[in-house]
Design an enzyme around this catalytic site. Structure first.
Site, PDB file in Angstrom:
ATOM      1  N   LYS A  72       4.423   2.728   9.808  1.00  0.00           N
ATOM      2  CA  LYS A  72       5.765   2.864   9.394  1.00  0.00           C
ATOM      3  C   LYS A  72       6.589   3.970  10.074  1.00  0.00           C
ATOM      4  O   LYS A  72       7.121   3.609  10.973  1.00  0.00           O
ATOM      5  CB  LYS A  72       5.846   3.289   7.847  1.00  0.00           C
ATOM      6  CG  LYS A  72       5.337   1.843   7.084  1.00  0.00           C
ATOM      7  CD  LYS A  72       5.838   1.745   5.640  1.00  0.00           C
ATOM      8  CE  LYS A  72       5.847   0.509   5.105  1.00  0.00           C
ATOM      9  NZ  LYS A  72       4.668   0.118   4.227  1.00  0.00           N
ATOM     10  N   PHE A 128      -1.081  -0.057  -2.656  1.00  0.00           N
ATOM     11  CA  PHE A 128      -0.817  -1.138  -1.498  1.00  0.00           C
ATOM     12  C   PHE A 128      -1.441  -0.868  -0.219  1.00  0.00           C
ATOM     13  O   PHE A 128      -1.103   0.289   0.132  1.00  0.00           O
ATOM     14  CB  PHE A 128       0.641  -1.581  -1.442  1.00  0.00           C
ATOM     15  CG  PHE A 128       1.113  -2.611  -0.333  1.00  0.00           C
ATOM     16  CD1 PHE A 128       0.901  -3.798  -0.798  1.00  0.00           C
ATOM     17  CD2 PHE A 128       1.376  -2.284   0.945  1.00  0.00           C
ATOM     18  CE1 PHE A 128       1.159  -4.734   0.053  1.00  0.00           C
ATOM     19  CE2 PHE A 128       1.724  -3.321   1.605  1.00  0.00           C
ATOM     20  CZ  PHE A 128       1.485  -4.569   1.326  1.00  0.00           C
ATOM     21  N   ASP A 164      -4.504   6.733   2.638  1.00  0.00           N
ATOM     22  CA  ASP A 164      -3.299   5.980   3.267  1.00  0.00           C
ATOM     23  C   ASP A 164      -2.283   6.509   3.275  1.00  0.00           C
ATOM     24  O   ASP A 164      -1.319   6.497   2.287  1.00  0.00           O
ATOM     25  CB  ASP A 164      -3.287   4.497   2.505  1.00  0.00           C
ATOM     26  CG  ASP A 164      -2.235   3.417   3.116  1.00  0.00           C
ATOM     27  OD1 ASP A 164      -1.591   4.024   3.814  1.00  0.00           O
ATOM     28  OD2 ASP A 164      -2.407   2.413   2.483  1.00  0.00           O
TER      29      ASP A 164
END
Ligand SMILES: *Cc1c(COP(=O)(O)O)cnc(C)c1O
Length: 403
Positions: free
Chosen positions: A251, A138, A222
């Protein structure tokens, strides 16, 4: 009518329904606790999908944001600002990377990685455009990030940026079969988060580093979900023998304030020269101050090593649930405070969440059958125990109902 009911009625008519939220309307939080508009309490072991790293309303985070808002919120990238320069230096010091570029989300940070990789090849006169990504990865919802995302249902109906191939996560042979002079980069998560809290197999990341070195491609990590202490070390790539050429963060970086970043090596500093990439809000003083306060809270409260120790405690607790409830649970896995309780085939993690919320505990699902724990890094052992006890109770009922 309760305050929640009134707001939910408005939400059902006025919010664009691209999400499917639980019928809970939050208004405040403290540490790992959240309270709705009617004053009901929940234990938050999701932290807004691994975002609220220092918990809700941490007094020093609140003060840093409030103080900065009272001084300067935004200036544009036509000028420097103090907070942003200091944040760049602090991130580089912790990561061993050399340069930082800022944006406002994880998807944007990954767009930057994508553009960086292609532009780096272009600037050297090479025709490398291929990006290797992984099934179940993702990387976000914008078109470039979406094209690298490895779940076909997320891409359905949107088309894709050409040139991205997906191979099985953990399968070095499959990667090597795709490597060649046309490959610009490999992008990988150190632990697949949304895909099901799946840690990279031992040696996989180092193997990718080797493949990139051999074929002149870039290794892009990532770390939007795994970075910023979540795995019990500052960044997931540390201790793996796979230093990336560039890494994306978001995040946990802002602790709830929107900010993303791309960190690169010095060798890539010329790949995106002025005019090739940017973002209006990127690196603004308010977001930078929020992120700097996260860094200093993580340091001063020892939260990165706490994530490791508490992660081991959580792992043990989940391991015993999995062992005691073998009809519903398959295993537990993860690293640090990113952990998943894997349900047996036939059980759907998403369907367990409302029962857990009724019991006062918030988690998220990752993949089809994984209950994901990504609590604030300030979580206490007693809070983990409270959450796991609720999970156990709910899963006992799930097991009963499945008979
Ligand atoms: C959440 C996530 C993203 C996307 O971040 P947004 O801020 O939602 O754009 C990208 N990569 C990973 C690994 C993520 O977990």
């Amino acid at each position: 009518m309760s305050k929640s009911a009134g707001l939910l009625a408005t939400a059902s008519r006025r919010l664009y329904p691209n999400y499917k939220p639980a019928p809970i309307v939050f208004s405040r939080g403290r540490g790992c606790e959240l309270f709705d508009v009617d004053g009901r309490r929940w234990l938050d072991l999701a932290a807004g999908v691994a975002v609220c790293s220092v918990g809700h309303a941490h007094p020093r985070h609140v003060k840093a944001i409030a103080d900065q808002a009272a001084k300067l919120t935004h200036v544009s990238n036509y000028f420097f600002n103090e907070e942003n320069i200091l944040l760049a230096a602090e991130l580089c010091a912790r990561s061993g990377m050399d340069r930082a570029m800022f944006c406002s989300s994880g998807a944007e940070a990954n767009e930057a990685l994508f553009k960086l990789a292609r532009r780096y090849a272009y600037a050297r006169g090479e025709t490398r455009t291929k990006i290797i990504a992984f099934h179940n990865a993702f990387h976000g919802r914008t078109m470039g990030a979406l094209s690298m995302t490895g779940t076909p249902k997320y891409r359905e109906g949107f088309g894709a940026v050409e040139g991205v191939v997906h191979v099985a996560y953990g399968d070095l042979e499959a990667v090597n079969a795709h490597m060649g002079r046309d490959v610009a980069a490999i992008i990988v998560e150190p632990v697949q988060g949304e895909g099901g809290v799946l840690p990279a197999p031992a040696g996989f990341l180092a193997g990718l580093r080797g493949a990139c070195d051999q074929h002149g491609a870039l290794l892009l990590l990532d770390e939007v979900q795994t970075g910023m202490g979540r795995l019990g070390r500052w960044f997931g790539f540390q201790d793996t023998g796979a230093k990336p050429d560039a890494v994306s963060l978001a995040k946990g970086l802002g602790g709830g304030f929107p900010i993303g970043a791309m960190l690169t090596t010095e060798a890539l500093a010329t790949a995106l020269p002025p005019g090739t990439h940017g973002s209006t809000y990127g690196g603004n003083p308010l977001a930078s101050a929020a992120a700097r306060s996260v860094l200093s809270i993580l340091d001063e409260e020892g939260l990165v090593s706490a994530a490791k120790a508490n992660g081991e405690r959580l792992s043990a607790m989940l391991g015993s649930v999995a062992k005691d409830l073998p009809t519903v649970c398959e295993s537990e896995r993860g690293e640090g405070l990113l952990r998943g309780l894997v349900l047996k085939p036939g059980f759907v993690a998403r369907d367990v969440l409302p029962k857990l919320a009724d019991a006062g505990v918030l988690l998220t699902a990752a993949g089809e059958r994984v209950l994901r724990f990504s609590p604030p890094l300030v979580v206490r052992e007693s809070e983990l125990a409270e959450g796991v006890a609720a999970v156990r109770k709910v899963l006992v009922e799930v097991a009963e109902n499945a008979k």
